[in-house]
Structure formats: C-alpha cells, structure tokens
Design a protein around this motif. Structure first.
Motif, PDB file in Angstrom:
ATOM      1  N   HIS A  10     -15.751  11.842 -54.084  1.00 31.33           N
ATOM      2  CA  HIS A  10     -15.118  12.908 -52.775  1.00 31.33           C
ATOM      3  C   HIS A  10     -15.010  13.729 -53.219  1.00 31.33           C
ATOM      4  N   GLU A  11     -15.243  14.898 -51.703  1.00 34.75           N
ATOM      5  CA  GLU A  11     -15.615  16.336 -51.676  1.00 34.75           C
ATOM      6  C   GLU A  11     -14.626  16.562 -50.680  1.00 34.75           C
ATOM      7  N   VAL A  12     -13.678  17.766 -51.242  1.00 32.43           N
ATOM      8  CA  VAL A  12     -13.097  17.987 -50.241  1.00 32.43           C
ATOM      9  C   VAL A  12     -13.290  20.092 -50.222  1.00 32.43           C
ATOM     10  N   THR A  13     -13.570  20.379 -49.679  1.00 38.61           N
ATOM     11  CA  THR A  13     -13.885  21.657 -49.569  1.00 38.61           C
ATOM     12  C   THR A  13     -13.642  22.618 -48.724  1.00 38.61           C
ATOM     13  N   GLU A  14     -13.744  23.798 -48.216  1.00 36.17           N
ATOM     14  CA  GLU A  14     -13.851  24.303 -47.616  1.00 36.17           C
ATOM     15  C   GLU A  14     -14.413  25.231 -46.891  1.00 36.17           C
ATOM     16  N   MET A  15     -14.429  25.308 -45.638  1.00 35.82           N
ATOM     17  CA  MET A  15     -15.502  25.980 -44.299  1.00 35.82           C
ATOM     18  C   MET A  15     -16.183  27.049 -45.053  1.00 35.82           C
ATOM     19  N   GLY A  16     -17.653  26.928 -44.597  1.00 34.95           N
ATOM     20  CA  GLY A  16     -18.139  28.212 -45.743  1.00 34.95           C
ATOM     21  C   GLY A  16     -19.154  28.243 -47.048  1.00 34.95           C
ATOM     22  N   GLN A  17     -17.798  26.953 -47.745  1.00 34.18           N
ATOM     23  CA  GLN A  17     -18.409  26.812 -49.047  1.00 34.18           C
ATOM     24  C   GLN A  17     -19.868  25.775 -48.859  1.00 34.18           C
ATOM     25  N   GLU A  18     -20.823  25.724 -49.800  1.00 26.99           N
ATOM     26  CA  GLU A  18     -21.797  25.627 -50.159  1.00 26.99           C
ATOM     27  C   GLU A  18     -21.305  23.622 -51.464  1.00 26.99           C
ATOM     28  N   VAL A  19     -21.368  23.183 -50.460  1.00 21.09           N
ATOM     29  CA  VAL A  19     -21.533  21.435 -50.733  1.00 21.09           C
ATOM     30  C   VAL A  19     -22.987  21.056 -51.540  1.00 21.09           C
ATOM     31  N   THR A  20     -23.203  20.598 -52.399  1.00 16.39           N
ATOM     32  CA  THR A  20     -24.042  19.190 -53.702  1.00 16.39           C
ATOM     33  C   THR A  20     -24.173  17.824 -53.612  1.00 16.39           C
ATOM     34  N   LEU A  21     -24.485  17.948 -52.715  1.00 17.48           N
ATOM     35  CA  LEU A  21     -24.312  15.102 -53.209  1.00 17.48           C
ATOM     36  C   LEU A  21     -25.545  15.595 -54.346  1.00 17.48           C
ATOM     37  N   ARG A  22     -25.346  14.376 -54.937  1.00 18.67           N
ATOM     38  CA  ARG A  22     -26.578  14.059 -56.025  1.00 18.67           C
ATOM     39  C   ARG A  22     -26.276  12.145 -55.720  1.00 18.67           C
ATOM     40  N   CYS A  23     -27.545  12.264 -55.984  1.00 19.48           N
ATOM     41  CA  CYS A  23     -27.422  10.959 -55.643  1.00 19.48           C
ATOM     42  C   CYS A  23     -29.284  10.328 -57.352  1.00 19.48           C
ATOM     43  N   LYS A  24     -28.948   9.521 -57.685  1.00 19.38           N
ATOM     44  CA  LYS A  24     -29.632   8.466 -58.724  1.00 19.38           C
ATOM     45  C   LYS A  24     -30.140   7.384 -57.933  1.00 19.38           C
ATOM     46  N   PRO A  25     -31.243   6.670 -57.516  1.00 19.91           N
ATOM     47  CA  PRO A  25     -31.922   5.905 -57.298  1.00 19.91           C
ATOM     48  C   PRO A  25     -31.709   4.808 -58.271  1.00 19.91           C
TER      49      PRO A  25
END
Lengths: 115, 109
Positions: A10-25
């Motif tokens: 889960h990620e809650v952030t404010e407009m304008g912020q950078e978001v990084t999602l991660r994945c390990k296959p």
C-alpha cells in the motif's frame, strides 16, 4: 516457490511526489509485465519486459511513468510526479517462455492512492 | 480496436452450475484465458484454450469456438469460495493480453 513479490503493498502519497513500485518475479521466469487496474479501465498492460529488455511500453500512459529491469530478479515502476488520477492497483506479473508460457503469475499488487 | 464482452454480474446458489460467457473482437488471436480474482487479491490463472473445444480442470471447464469468437467458463458444484470476479483474456500476440471487464460471481448459500 515464493511467487511474485511486490512492495510496497500500500502506498499513500501526495500529488507531485515520486512513487517507486518494486517487483521480484518468480525465479526462472524471463518475461515480466506491469499492469494497472482501475474500476473504469479494468486491467491494462503498461509495459512488457523479455530477458530484462523492455519490448513494449506503448501502454505507459505518460512520460511521468518509467520502468526498469536492471536484472532478472528485479523491476521498478516509477511515477514522477504522481497525480490523483494515478490512483489504482498496480500488478506485476511474470511468466516463463517454456512450457506453460500461457500462464501469467501475478503478484499481490500495490494499492496506490495519490491525494 | 480490441473488445471483449462478458456479463458484469452473475448470481447462483451453492452446488449449482454457472456459465460465464465471453465474446471477443480482436486484431489477433493466440488463445483465450480465464483468471479468477477475489476482492483485494491478485488475478490467478484458471485455464487457457488455444484450440476449439472443451478443457476440463476439476470443477472448472473452459470452452472455445474460434469461428464464433466466443468462449465460456463453466463452474460446477459451486462453493462459497468461488465468489469472485472472473476475467477472460485474449492473447493477441506472444505477450499481449487484452482483458475483459470481469464478471462478478456471487454464490448464495
């Protein structure tokens, strides 16, 4: 096998912020997909990697979205800057190119809320 | 354009049989897949049909008619745990999947 692993869940952030999602296959899988799921648009393919190389990024909505796969066991999806309309569930999926190639294995997803 | 159509919602009782239909119009076709997704969960693979006919996997069966651009998922001996959304997906290339909008199945006791 641990399955596809995604973080954060889960990620809650404010407009304008950078978001990084991660994945390990899943180990041994050489194809990786990033999808976005919303009520309005359903499940959409954002980008597809094969052997760590981006093959098709035509689904990436804007230049604000970027994805990398530096090695066979890790991929990131970055949104910079984020906007409220990016709020969605982002899934990573992997599959093999061998027998059973038709099956995609999805991770648990990252639920993103941009305020 | 690419389009897949499936009913938005289906309701059935425990122990019954339910069929979820999927019709498609796509620029290419390798096969038709079905995925199950519980609320808050991830899609999980159920079946894949590349050729016409019926594929059976336990209580679930999937059918494809390429000439009619049509397929269905058949769920038998419904259980409460089958309450979920079911998506059909067409593979239009070696990697490109087009997903339907999903059918929400409600199983009543």
């Amino acid at each position: 096998d641990a399955g596809v692993i995604q973080s954060p869940r889960h990620e809650v952030t404010e407009m304008g912020q950078e978001v990084t999602l991660r994945c390990k296959p899943i180990s041994g899988h050489n194809s990786l997909f990033w999808y976005r799921q919303t009520m309005m648009r359903g499940l959409e393919l954002l980008i597809y990697f094969n052997n760590n190389v981006p093959i098709d990024d035509s689904g990436m909505p804007e230049d604000r979205f970027s994805a990398k796969m530096p090695n066979a066991s890790f991929s990131t999806l970055k949104i910079q800057p984020s906007e409220p309309r990016d709020s969605a569930v982002y899934f990573c999926a992997s599959r093999t190119s061998d027998r059973g190639w038709e099956t995609q294995y999805f991770g648990p997803g990252t639920r993103l809320l941009v305020l | 354009g690419q389009s897949l159509e499936q009913p938005s919602e289906v309701t059935a009782v425990e122990g019954a049989i339910v069929q979820i239909n999927c019709t498609y119009q796509t620029s290419g076709f390798y096969g038709l897949s079905w995925y199950q997704q519980h609320d808050g969960g991830a899609p999980t693979f159920l079946s894949y049909n590349a050729l016409d006919g019926l594929e059976e996997t336990g209580r679930f069966s999937s059918f494809l008619s390429r000439s009619d651009s049509y397929g269905y998922l058949l769920l038998q001996e419904l259980q409460m745990k089958d309450s979920a959304s079911y998506f059909c997906a067409v593979t239009i290339g070696t990697y490109k999947y087009i997903f339907g909008t999903g059918t929400r199945l409600k199983v009543l006791a």
